[in-house]
Design a protein around this motif. Structure first.
Motif, mmCIF file in Angstrom:
data_model
loop_
_atom_site.group_PDB
_atom_site.id
_atom_site.type_symbol
_atom_site.label_atom_id
_atom_site.label_comp_id
_atom_site.label_asym_id
_atom_site.label_seq_id
_atom_site.Cartn_x
_atom_site.Cartn_y
_atom_site.Cartn_z
ATOM 1 N N PHE A 2 20.743 -8.370 -11.317
ATOM 2 C CA PHE A 2 20.429 -7.433 -10.238
ATOM 3 C C PHE A 2 21.624 -6.547 -9.878
ATOM 4 N N GLN A 5 20.381 -0.616 -9.500
ATOM 5 C CA GLN A 5 19.171 -0.274 -8.754
ATOM 6 C C GLN A 5 18.249 0.599 -9.599
ATOM 7 N N ARG A 8 13.573 -0.280 -11.886
ATOM 8 C CA ARG A 8 12.830 -1.212 -11.039
ATOM 9 C C ARG A 8 11.351 -0.860 -11.101
ATOM 10 N N PHE A 27 13.608 -5.309 -2.128
ATOM 11 C CA PHE A 27 14.689 -4.808 -2.980
ATOM 12 C C PHE A 27 15.970 -4.619 -2.168
ATOM 13 N N VAL A 91 10.642 -11.427 -7.870
ATOM 14 C CA VAL A 91 11.314 -10.314 -8.537
ATOM 15 C C VAL A 91 12.126 -10.931 -9.665
ATOM 16 N N ASP A 93 14.628 -10.319 -13.049
ATOM 17 C CA ASP A 93 15.567 -9.432 -13.741
ATOM 18 C C ASP A 93 15.746 -9.971 -15.157
ATOM 19 N N HIS A 97 15.416 -4.518 -17.025
ATOM 20 C CA HIS A 97 14.710 -3.972 -15.868
ATOM 21 C C HIS A 97 14.352 -5.099 -14.900
ATOM 22 N N GLN A 98 13.998 -4.684 -13.691
ATOM 23 C CA GLN A 98 13.615 -5.628 -12.649
ATOM 24 C C GLN A 98 12.147 -5.389 -12.325
ATOM 25 N N THR A 99 11.386 -6.472 -12.256
ATOM 26 C CA THR A 99 9.951 -6.360 -12.019
ATOM 27 C C THR A 99 9.552 -7.192 -10.809
#
Length: 106
Positions: A2, A5, A8, A27, A91, A93, A97-99
């Protein structure tokens, strides 16, 4: 984990059931943790939501398993959050990417 930014994403379920205000708040809580040097974030961040309609708030429980931490924050129930009924969000990582997703979408 993470440490950016960028990249996302939210799943269809999150997009349909979680107001943007709450997505952004989750977030934001992650970003605040990243700035605290004493905590290393795990790939999985867990958010649990507890409504208190009498007080007009939603308590957000932000936690992770390894290394363990747990934090609490409160959000006022705004007009966008009146129908918010989700109990938990994840969330993840994966380094690219972060989902943000609902547990049942995993």
């Amino acid at each position: 984990m993470f440490d950016t930014q960028e990249n996302r994403y939210v799943t269809r379920g999150v997009n349909e059931q979680v107001p943007k205000e709450m997505q952004q708040r989750c977030f934001q809580l992650i970003d605040e943790k990243v700035k605290q040097a004493e905590i290393q974030l795990d790939y999985l961040q867990i958010f649990e939501f507890n409504r208190d309609d009498q007080r007009g708030t939603i308590t957000i429980v932000h936690r992770q398993e390894e290394p363990f931490f747990i934090d609490y924050s409160e959000n006022r129930i705004t007009k966008d959050l009146v129908n918010f009924q989700i109990k938990m969000l994840w969330v993840i990582d994966d380094h690219t990417h972060q989902t943000m997703l609902l547990p049942e979408e995993y």
